[in-house]
Design an enzyme around this catalytic site. Structure first.
Site, PDB file in Angstrom:
ATOM      1  N   LEU A  42       0.868  -1.176   0.000  1.00  0.00           N
ATOM      2  CA  LEU A  42       0.000   0.000   0.000  1.00  0.00           C
ATOM      3  C   LEU A  42       0.904   1.225   0.000  1.00  0.00           C
ATOM      4  O   LEU A  42       1.956   1.226   0.647  1.00  0.00           O
ATOM      5  CB  LEU A  42      -0.879   0.037   1.261  1.00  0.00           C
ATOM      6  N   ASP A  43       0.486   2.257  -0.709  1.00  0.00           N
ATOM      7  CA  ASP A  43       1.230   3.506  -0.647  1.00  0.00           C
ATOM      8  C   ASP A  43       1.298   3.984   0.788  1.00  0.00           C
ATOM      9  O   ASP A  43       0.392   3.734   1.589  1.00  0.00           O
ATOM     10  CB  ASP A  43       0.537   4.580  -1.504  1.00  0.00           C
ATOM     11  N   ARG A  44       2.356   4.720   1.081  1.00  0.00           N
ATOM     12  CA  ARG A  44       2.560   5.217   2.446  1.00  0.00           C
ATOM     13  C   ARG A  44       1.329   5.930   3.015  1.00  0.00           C
ATOM     14  O   ARG A  44       0.929   5.678   4.162  1.00  0.00           O
ATOM     15  CB  ARG A  44       3.775   6.137   2.462  1.00  0.00           C
ATOM     16  N   HIS A  98      -0.224   4.006  -8.112  1.00  0.00           N
ATOM     17  CA  HIS A  98      -1.144   5.141  -7.936  1.00  0.00           C
ATOM     18  C   HIS A  98      -2.344   5.052  -8.878  1.00  0.00           C
ATOM     19  O   HIS A  98      -2.907   6.072  -9.281  1.00  0.00           O
ATOM     20  CB  HIS A  98      -0.426   6.483  -8.153  1.00  0.00           C
TER      21      HIS A  98
END
Length: 254
Positions: free
Chosen positions: A64-66, A173
């Protein structure tokens, strides 16, 4: 010289699911999955924290993105990681996200829009800069809409939607970029969002995070063949915002 803000102490990770092969946590927004030389000042990482919490090595099978919170799955052996990775490759794992966006979203829209890989100037310095766009598909469903009589820019009111997102592919993204393409930028997105509305949420809701939540992961277990559903809560802060926008304030309604 601007001082670096004090590091966040996340404490013990919330385990959502665990068996002898896999473990899933509710990753907080802002926590990196693993070490990265792009974030040299960080001292906490989900992978190391979970390893220490369980007292054994863990193997990430997706990421997962930060700034995104929610379901993050790890394997407890390299073999289990390999078998779960195969499910991701085959596209048999279903992922559900919720996003709070600017604007009124359509009831339902399937976006099939290829995306060129977003390259980092440092980490991807030697990567192919002319790589062709990759297939990217996401299903979006609008759950709730809200309008507030507050002018921002040239509009007399602000409009927001809570959108259910089902990515069919896993590009970097992807959800953020697809929603931006639909003119529905996610609140709190500093790279693909609307800075005026990001600032509005900071001032009126004390919000300083990306409003993207990985709420659900579904798959058939590689070893037991059981249908597994892992869910992560939105949390009190998000439910409070939903309530202020006139939406349900109970977790079960999302």
């Amino acid at each position: 010289m601007t001082e670096r803000p004090a590091p966040v102490e996340y404490g013990e990770l919330n385990i959502l699911y665990q068996d002898e092969h896999y473990v899933a946590i509710d990753k907080p927004s802002g926590l990196l999955v693993h070490r990265s030389f792009l974030d040299k000042h960080e001292t906490q990482f989900a992978m190391q924290m979970l390893r220490d919490q369980l007292g054994q090595h863990v193997f990430p099978v997706h990421r997962l993105d930060r700034p995104t919170s929610g379901v993050l799955l790890f394997a407890l052996s390299s073999e289990a990681a390999r078998d779960m990775n195969q499910l991701f490759i085959e596209g048999t794992i279903a992922k559900r996200y919720l996003a709070l966006v600017r604007g009124f979203a359509p009831e339902s829209v399937f976006l099939d829009k290829p995306l060129k890989e977003e390259l980092d100037k440092i980490a991807d310095k030697f990567a192919d800069q002319d790589k062709a766009a990759q297939e990217a598909q996401t299903q979006f469903n609008c759950l709730y809409q809200a309008a507030l009589p507050i002018p921002i820019g040239k509009y007399p009111t602000v409009r927001y939607s809570l959108v259910e997102c089902f990515p069919k592919t896993g590009r970097k993204h992807q959800i953020r970029r697809h929603l931006k393409h639909l003119s529905l930028p996610i609140i709190g997105d500093v790279n693909h969002g609307d800075n005026q509305h990001n600032q509005f949420f900071r001032e009126h809701f004390s919000l300083r995070r990306l409003m993207l939540f990985a709420t659900e992961l579904r798959f058939v277990h590689p070893y037991s063949n059981e249908s597994i559903i892992i869910k992560a809560p939105l949390g009190d802060a998000m439910l409070s915002i939903c309530n202020q926008l006139g939406w349900p304030s109970e977790e079960k309604d999302y």
